[in-house]
Design a protein around this motif. Structure first.
Motif, PDB file in Angstrom:
ATOM      1  N   ASN A 245     -28.302  14.326 -10.542  1.00 47.18           N
ATOM      2  CA  ASN A 245     -27.505  14.682  -9.370  1.00 47.18           C
ATOM      3  C   ASN A 245     -26.317  13.756  -9.147  1.00 47.18           C
ATOM      4  O   ASN A 245     -25.632  13.848  -8.135  1.00 47.18           O
ATOM      5  N   SER A 246     -26.062  12.870 -10.101  1.00 47.77           N
ATOM      6  CA  SER A 246     -24.954  11.933  -9.942  1.00 47.77           C
ATOM      7  C   SER A 246     -23.614  12.620 -10.190  1.00 47.77           C
ATOM      8  O   SER A 246     -23.456  13.341 -11.184  1.00 47.77           O
TER       9      SER A 246
ATOM     10  N   LEU B 173     -21.174  11.242 -11.292  1.00 46.20           N
ATOM     11  CA  LEU B 173     -20.590  10.561 -12.440  1.00 46.20           C
ATOM     12  C   LEU B 173     -21.029  11.165 -13.766  1.00 46.20           C
ATOM     13  O   LEU B 173     -20.518  10.788 -14.823  1.00 46.20           O
TER      14      LEU B 173
ATOM     15  N   GLN C 209     -25.917   2.270 -16.076  1.00 47.78           N
ATOM     16  CA  GLN C 209     -25.239   2.354 -14.787  1.00 47.78           C
ATOM     17  C   GLN C 209     -23.825   1.774 -14.888  1.00 47.78           C
ATOM     18  O   GLN C 209     -22.874   2.336 -14.340  1.00 47.78           O
TER      19      GLN C 209
ATOM     20  N   LEU D 136     -21.681   4.338 -16.688  1.00 45.05           N
ATOM     21  CA  LEU D 136     -21.288   5.478 -15.863  1.00 45.05           C
ATOM     22  C   LEU D 136     -20.185   5.137 -14.870  1.00 45.05           C
ATOM     23  O   LEU D 136     -19.442   6.018 -14.432  1.00 45.05           O
ATOM     24  N   GLN D 137     -20.065   3.878 -14.526  1.00 50.00           N
ATOM     25  CA  GLN D 137     -18.984   3.493 -13.621  1.00 50.00           C
ATOM     26  C   GLN D 137     -17.610   3.721 -14.256  1.00 50.00           C
ATOM     27  O   GLN D 137     -16.588   3.721 -13.556  1.00 50.00           O
TER      28      GLN D 137
ATOM     29  N   LYS E  64     -33.443  11.289 -12.143  1.00 50.18           N
ATOM     30  CA  LYS E  64     -32.731  10.451 -11.170  1.00 50.18           C
ATOM     31  C   LYS E  64     -31.224  10.649 -11.244  1.00 50.18           C
ATOM     32  O   LYS E  64     -30.542  10.747 -10.223  1.00 50.18           O
ATOM     33  N   TRP E  65     -30.690  10.713 -12.466  1.00 46.98           N
ATOM     34  CA  TRP E  65     -29.250  10.742 -12.636  1.00 46.98           C
ATOM     35  C   TRP E  65     -28.666  12.142 -12.710  1.00 46.98           C
ATOM     36  O   TRP E  65     -27.439  12.305 -12.740  1.00 46.98           O
TER      37      TRP E  65
END
Length: 311
Positions: A174-175, A177, A120, A123-124, A171-172
């Protein structure tokens, strides 16, 4: 089965077969793959780098500064060091070794549950890493010099992640990022079909790009080695069938391969030209995968579900 397709929401047009260095392919055969139409290449700068390095000369020729072929190639690179503070160091290693202007997809590699917090944080960095005028582009320009391609594309065009845990992949996916998702998938390990592929709409222009890996291998061995007590005469799938199995699935854009030589390149491309697998073929290969992992016994399978082909 189209050989080229758009990689999810990116603007990259990719070959459905991707080539990585896991098979220690030579630079000469890497260039041969490009000549045959494969344009998606995957390179590791840290984990297993000694295996991948045999293709580095070919990638420098295709992707290095001044290459006339650069816009025809989609270069994906990966770091398995899941630490945002190390992103610049990983990028620098790749720019130095391959003499690059830019990277098309920069992957964070092998994300598991224990990595989620660090992932996480990584990804920021997406907005700082990707695209023109990013923080990392300006840093790379200072170190390696400004080029027109670097100014136009940025140091990194898109961000991807390779997931070991499918729940995290779901989970990720659809991010905003994350642009490309890579997951293990083969006929013996099919969980990605329900957890990732079927959750996506192939008509959605904003879905992430999907890349599969480990298409030919299982904990039980390579999938072309037949299971114990496998009857003679039944269809025995080989590597090209494994690639078709993944590429027939919903929303899979690229099947990453570890092809070792030009003969395997030719066989893989010939397999794709056969088109998508039928429903009966998909069902049979799922049974074959379960036999390989000893989840089924051949005597428990209805005869009508078996497919007989000569080798």
């Amino acid at each position: 089965m189209p050989f080229y397709r758009k990689l999810g929401r990116t603007d990259l047009n990719v070959s459905c077969l991707g080539l990585g260095g896991g098979g220690s392919i030579s630079s000469e055969d890497t260039l041969y793959a490009f000549e045959q139409g494969i344009n998606y290449f995957f390179y590791s700068s840290d984990l297993h780098h000694h295996i991948y390095s045999s293709m580095s000369g070919g990638l420098r020729q295709l992707c290095g500064r001044g290459s006339a072929n650069r816009e025809k190639v989609v270069l994906a690179t990966v770091t398995y060091i899941k630490n945002p503070d190390m992103a610049l160091a990983a990028l620098m290693d790749q720019f130095v070794e391959l003499k690059l202007d830019y990277i098309d997809v920069f992957f964070w590699g092998w994300i598991d549950v224990k990595d989620e917090s660090n992932f996480q944080d990584c990804l920021q960095l997406s907005h700082d890493l990707r695209g023109a005028n990013s923080v990392y582009q300006r840093t790379i320009e200072k170190i390696f010099g400004i080029s027109e391609r670097l100014k136009k594309m940025g140091a990194v065009r898109y961000i991807g992640a390779s997931f070991h845990d499918l729940g995290l992949a779901q989970k990720w996916s659809n991010s905003p990022l994350l642009d490309v998702v890579m997951v293990r998938h083969n006929m013996a390990h099919r969980s990605a079909q329900a957890k990732v592929f079927h959750e996506l709409d192939p008509q959605d222009p904003q879905r992430p790009g999907i890349v599969t890996f480990k298409s030919t291998g299982s904990h039980s061995g390579v999938l072309w080695d037949t299971p114990d007590s496998f009857p003679e005469g039944l269809w025995q799938p080989f590597a090209p069938d494994c690639y078709r199995y993944s590429l027939t699935q919903n929303c899979v854009d690229v099947c990453l391969t570890g092809l070792r030589c030009r003969e395997e390149i030719d066989a893989a491309i010939a397999g794709i030209k056969k088109g998508k697998l039928t429903s009966a073929e998909l069902d049979y290969l799922a049974i074959y995968g379960d036999l390989h992992r000893q989840r089924l016994k051949i005597e428990d399978i209805e005869a009508k579900k078996l497919i007989y082909r000569s080798n």
